[in-house]
Design an enzyme around this catalytic site. Sequence first.
Site, mmCIF file in Angstrom:
data_model
loop_
_atom_site.group_PDB
_atom_site.id
_atom_site.type_symbol
_atom_site.label_atom_id
_atom_site.label_comp_id
_atom_site.label_asym_id
_atom_site.label_seq_id
_atom_site.Cartn_x
_atom_site.Cartn_y
_atom_site.Cartn_z
ATOM 1 N N GLN A 65 -10.425 -2.483 2.228
ATOM 2 C CA GLN A 65 -9.556 -3.414 3.971
ATOM 3 C C GLN A 65 -9.789 -2.207 5.263
ATOM 4 O O GLN A 65 -9.163 -2.569 6.244
ATOM 5 C CB GLN A 65 -8.349 -3.752 3.353
ATOM 6 C CG GLN A 65 -7.327 -3.195 3.865
ATOM 7 C CD GLN A 65 -5.986 -3.574 3.438
ATOM 8 O OE1 GLN A 65 -5.704 -4.076 1.339
ATOM 9 N NE2 GLN A 65 -5.026 -3.470 3.895
ATOM 10 N N LEU A 69 6.591 3.063 1.085
ATOM 11 C CA LEU A 69 7.642 1.850 1.352
ATOM 12 C C LEU A 69 8.906 2.305 2.104
ATOM 13 O O LEU A 69 8.930 3.287 3.096
ATOM 14 C CB LEU A 69 8.577 1.675 0.078
ATOM 15 C CG LEU A 69 7.439 1.654 -1.393
ATOM 16 C CD1 LEU A 69 8.288 1.095 -2.165
ATOM 17 C CD2 LEU A 69 6.951 -0.013 -0.495
ATOM 18 N N LYS A 95 5.515 -10.397 9.744
ATOM 19 C CA LYS A 95 5.279 -9.401 10.390
ATOM 20 C C LYS A 95 3.727 -9.062 10.359
ATOM 21 O O LYS A 95 2.521 -9.425 11.740
ATOM 22 C CB LYS A 95 5.932 -7.462 10.468
ATOM 23 C CG LYS A 95 4.774 -6.999 11.328
ATOM 24 C CD LYS A 95 5.479 -5.529 11.073
ATOM 25 C CE LYS A 95 4.607 -4.343 10.377
ATOM 26 N NZ LYS A 95 2.948 -4.461 10.141
ATOM 27 N N GLY A 125 11.522 -3.191 4.975
ATOM 28 C CA GLY A 125 10.995 -4.850 4.842
ATOM 29 C C GLY A 125 10.501 -4.648 3.449
ATOM 30 O O GLY A 125 10.036 -5.674 3.685
ATOM 31 N N HIS A 126 9.646 -3.675 3.126
ATOM 32 C CA HIS A 126 8.966 -3.992 2.022
ATOM 33 C C HIS A 126 10.386 -4.481 0.628
ATOM 34 O O HIS A 126 10.607 -5.313 -0.525
ATOM 35 C CB HIS A 126 8.008 -2.804 0.398
ATOM 36 C CG HIS A 126 7.123 -2.408 1.545
ATOM 37 N ND1 HIS A 126 6.947 -0.693 2.544
ATOM 38 C CD2 HIS A 126 5.751 -3.268 1.801
ATOM 39 C CE1 HIS A 126 5.541 -1.019 2.900
ATOM 40 N NE2 HIS A 126 5.315 -2.049 2.689
ATOM 41 N N SER A 174 4.480 0.561 7.732
ATOM 42 C CA SER A 174 4.410 2.060 7.964
ATOM 43 C C SER A 174 3.328 2.655 8.280
ATOM 44 O O SER A 174 3.495 4.482 8.914
ATOM 45 C CB SER A 174 3.389 1.883 5.867
ATOM 46 O OG SER A 174 3.938 1.342 5.457
ATOM 47 N N MET A 219 1.003 -1.458 -0.098
ATOM 48 C CA MET A 219 -0.164 0.100 0.224
ATOM 49 C C MET A 219 0.943 1.373 -0.133
ATOM 50 O O MET A 219 0.640 2.218 0.842
ATOM 51 C CB MET A 219 -1.170 -0.403 1.427
ATOM 52 C CG MET A 219 -1.558 -1.310 1.305
ATOM 53 S SD MET A 219 -3.422 -1.020 2.452
ATOM 54 C CE MET A 219 -3.140 -0.710 4.072
HETATM 55 O O1 PAF Z 1 0.645 -6.197 3.604
HETATM 56 C C1 PAF Z 1 -0.611 -4.621 3.292
HETATM 57 O O2 PAF Z 1 0.658 -3.377 2.909
HETATM 58 C C2 PAF Z 1 -1.855 -5.290 2.220
HETATM 59 O O3 PAF Z 1 -2.278 -5.734 3.466
HETATM 60 C C3 PAF Z 1 -1.893 -5.945 0.890
HETATM 61 C C4 PAF Z 1 -1.462 -6.723 0.518
HETATM 62 C C5 PAF Z 1 -1.100 -5.377 0.126
HETATM 63 C C6 PAF Z 1 -3.129 -6.088 0.331
HETATM 64 O O4 PAF Z 1 -3.500 -5.161 0.379
#
Ligand code: PAF
Length: 280
Positions: free
Chosen positions: A61, A33, A149, A36-37, A186, A30
């Site tokens: 979500q 960044l 995580k 971790g990403h 984040s 999302m």
């Molecule tokens: O972990 C996240 O950043 C979100 O839940 C994901 C997997 C990108 C889905 O929107």
Amino acid sequence: MESVTTAARMKEVSAGTRAAGRRLGLVPTMGALHEGHLSLVQKALAECGTVVLSIYVNPLQFGPGEDFERYPRDLGRDAALARGAGVAILFVPGEGEVHIAGHRTRVEVEGMQDALCGRSRPGHFRGVTTVVAKLLAIVRPHAAYFGEKDAQQFRIVRRMARDLHAEATLVACPTVREADGLALSSRNAYLTPEERRAAPVLHRALEEGAGLARSGVRDAGAILERVRRTLASEPLARVDYVEAVDDETLAPVAEVRGRVLLAAAAWFGRARLIDNVTVG
Ligand code: PAF
């Protein structure tokens, strides 16, 4: 790095990559960044060669009153980090590209989505599984990479991918931490300096619980009590939950036997942070 904003173009690029015999890895994010990403990107690069990083703040979500509006967004910074990390395709779907006009379909993983974070975030995992199912259908990766995580998220999307006969293999990567143990997230950006100093208690408390388990304590109640006591020693921490669950099904366990996930969530000011350790 190619930037892609439509599902149609993303499908074309994916088909071209596959036709050229190259493996495609997806890192769904999302944005906002952090290291971790980027560790997910490294793993994806090592295993797949061509990496798609998606950035989409998925409204499905977030619950009412959650942080959808103020979720950190900085596409310029994220794009520079993605390019530097070796991402080949940055997929930033525009309005109506992932959740198309008139969409009505939801994907849910029964039971597992109501445990742990699901209790205080009703509908959250349904939003996650719905968007991940769509991202897998659009990008058609050979593998998709998630952080440990978000342990519950990973176990739920893995269950979903198996149940739906998804082509992609779902891979979990270790949590990346600050030197004091705080898991990168984040949402750490929401912490005040005092809260930031307090936040590592989450990891410390879980590690103390895991230490008891590793020393042979089997009674989950005693282990959880220890985690709760340590969290209670930090006045800035407001506990949401502390639980011991089966590492695969997320069902609560009374005894630590086999692989068990110790998971916790706590509020530090307006930041709700989660963390976990596995034992066994
Ligand atoms: O972990 C996240 O950043 C979100 O839940 C994901 C997997 C990108 C889905 O929107």
